[in-house]
Motif scaffolding. Structure first.
Motif, PDB file in Angstrom:
ATOM      1  N   CYS A 270     -26.431  66.686  36.132  1.00  0.00           N
ATOM      2  CA  CYS A 270     -25.099  66.947  36.666  1.00  0.00           C
ATOM      3  C   CYS A 270     -24.871  65.974  37.826  1.00  0.00           C
ATOM      4  N   PRO A 271     -24.270  64.809  37.561  1.00  0.00           N
ATOM      5  CA  PRO A 271     -24.151  63.782  38.600  1.00  0.00           C
ATOM      6  C   PRO A 271     -22.992  64.069  39.547  1.00  0.00           C
ATOM      7  N   PRO A 272     -23.050  63.559  40.768  1.00  0.00           N
ATOM      8  CA  PRO A 272     -21.917  63.707  41.691  1.00  0.00           C
ATOM      9  C   PRO A 272     -20.722  62.904  41.195  1.00  0.00           C
ATOM     10  N   GLU A 273     -19.549  63.333  41.589  1.00  0.00           N
ATOM     11  CA  GLU A 273     -18.334  62.694  41.096  1.00  0.00           C
ATOM     12  C   GLU A 273     -18.207  61.267  41.594  1.00  0.00           C
ATOM     13  N   TYR A 274     -18.591  61.033  42.844  1.00  0.00           N
ATOM     14  CA  TYR A 274     -18.410  59.713  43.451  1.00  0.00           C
ATOM     15  C   TYR A 274     -19.756  59.049  43.762  1.00  0.00           C
ATOM     16  N   LEU A 275     -20.567  58.858  42.746  1.00  0.00           N
ATOM     17  CA  LEU A 275     -21.828  58.119  42.816  1.00  0.00           C
ATOM     18  C   LEU A 275     -22.895  58.812  43.660  1.00  0.00           C
ATOM     19  N   VAL A 276     -22.560  59.190  44.898  1.00  0.00           N
ATOM     20  CA  VAL A 276     -23.549  59.768  45.807  1.00  0.00           C
ATOM     21  C   VAL A 276     -23.032  61.093  46.349  1.00  0.00           C
ATOM     22  N   ASN A 277     -23.913  62.083  46.386  1.00  0.00           N
ATOM     23  CA  ASN A 277     -23.576  63.403  46.910  1.00  0.00           C
ATOM     24  C   ASN A 277     -23.895  63.425  48.411  1.00  0.00           C
TER      25      ASN A 277
END
Length: 389
Positions: A270-277
């Motif tokens: 489940c990746p963050p929406e904007y590359l980095v959380n």
């Protein structure tokens, strides 16, 4: 100066002084080829790396025929040579006004002979190292000399510094393996999400630039070895950099095929929406995955791949050996580069800067060694499936 490049008529430039070394070729301890490589060129940077500053005055004082822009020293050279030297100064004339950089060069030389502008022995070497690294990396990206394949060490040293900085960043990034599969696989997927920067290739712009830097480094290093060091024996130590470099090239090829192009099972992330959380990732050290409901993405399970590879003691020992070769190669290279005038590290700081570089290299090496040891000593428990752990 550039016209005097043939055996029997060889001129070189050292720190603004023009030397006619035609008669000194046969007496040079390093062989004629080492001088002929820089015939008609400025050899200051290369010269400073392997010679003490007073070696010319001791062994070849008669070779000095003048200085760039002065028309030669009195009685030290024939008129034809003096006029040829003067032609070099003519290139600095614009609009009838001569550009005199003597004062600026003298001030810089005086600074480099001492502590520079930062006269704090404790942190001075580190500050100058950081500045040198930043400058060389910028020149690596924006400088044009790197695309010319010559014997100049500039392309070699700049690409080496760029690659070393990447190695440090890569080592720190790989520490995510200690945070578990979600973070490590998310870290790998972070680079995959940047493939749009790779000009249509299945790679991002960082990977492509690192590859170009590595190719530049290898090409220039092999050419320098062929032109300068090939006539030496292995026992002389002159081929240590070449041997360790070829060994590292072999290792990197194997490493890329194992991990960058190796077969992996899919992992649901489940990746963050904007590359980095950033938040709350910074609080739990989970920068590359998020919790909760989301659209799961199947990514490469490089976390499990690492444990599968290093399940073999043979691969563990192979990687540890490669890290030892890297440490040797880096320390040998840094010892040569640290005194280069292009880096701008003052002479009184160079010894400390060299040791700081050695410590940094050993620290990075220990980080890389920790990965195979950790994966071998604490293998993944349970069935080897692709489900999130």
């Amino acid at each position: 100066v550039a016209k005097h490049t043939k055996k029997g008529d060889v001129w070189v430039v050292l720190h603004g002084r023009v030397l006619d070394v035609s008669n000194f070729l046969s007496q040079h301890p390093g062989g004629e080829l080492a001088i002929l490589t820089f015939a008609g060129k400025d050899a200051s940077a290369e010269f400073d790396m392997i010679h003490p500053p007073d070696v010319i005055e001791k062994y070849a004082p008669d070779a000095i025929i003048g200085s760039l822009g002065t028309g030669g020293e009195s009685g030290s050279a024939p008129a034809s040579k003096v006029s040829a030297v003067a032609q070099v100064a003519a290139s600095g004339v614009a609009g009838g006004r001569s550009k005199d950089y003597a004062k600026a060069n003298k001030n810089r030389t005086d600074r480099l002979d001492g502590y520079g502008k930062v006269s704090i022995p404790v942190i001075g070497p580190f500050i100058y190292m950081v500045l040198a690294f930043m400058k060389e990396i910028i020149f690596t990206i924006f400088g044009q000399k790197n695309i010319v394949l010559t014997n100049d060490r500039v392309g070699l040293s700049r690409s080496a510094i760029f690659l070393f900085v990447f190695v440090i960043i890569h080592a720190v990034g790989n520490l995510h393996v200690f945070l578990g599969p979600r973070d490590f696989n998310g870290y790998g997927y972070f680079y995959a999400r940047l493939y749009w920067t790779g000009f249509g290739l299945q790679a991002n712009i960082v990977e492509e630039y690192v590859l170009l830097s590595a190719l530049l480094h290898v090409a220039v290093a092999l050419k320098r070895t062929w032109d300068i060091s090939l006539n030496y024996s292995v026992a002389s130590g002159k081929l240590n950099m070449a041997i360790s470099g070829v060994t590292l090239l072999t290792f990197m090829t194997i490493h890329l095929f194992q991990f960058r192009f190796g077969d992996t099972k899919p992992y649901d992330l489940c990746p963050p929406e904007y590359l980095v959380n950033i938040w709350p990732g910074v609080m739990r050290l989970g920068f590359f995955w998020v919790e909760g409901t989301c659209d799961y993405v199947k990514v490469r399970d490089i976390y499990r791949l690492e444990f599968e590879v290093f399940e073999s003691l043979g691969w563990v020992l192979f990687y540890i050996g490669a890290v030892c070769v890297f440490t040797t190669h880096m320390c040998l290279g840094w010892a040569k580069v640290v005194g280069a005038p292009a880096l701008g590290i003052p002479k009184r700081y160079q010894n400390k800067a060299a040791h700081i570089g050695y410590v940094m290299t050993v620290g990075v090496a220990l980080i890389y060694v920790s990965f195979p040891i950790y994966a071998h000593m604490w293998p993944i428990s349970g069935p080897k499936e692709s489900a999130p752990l």
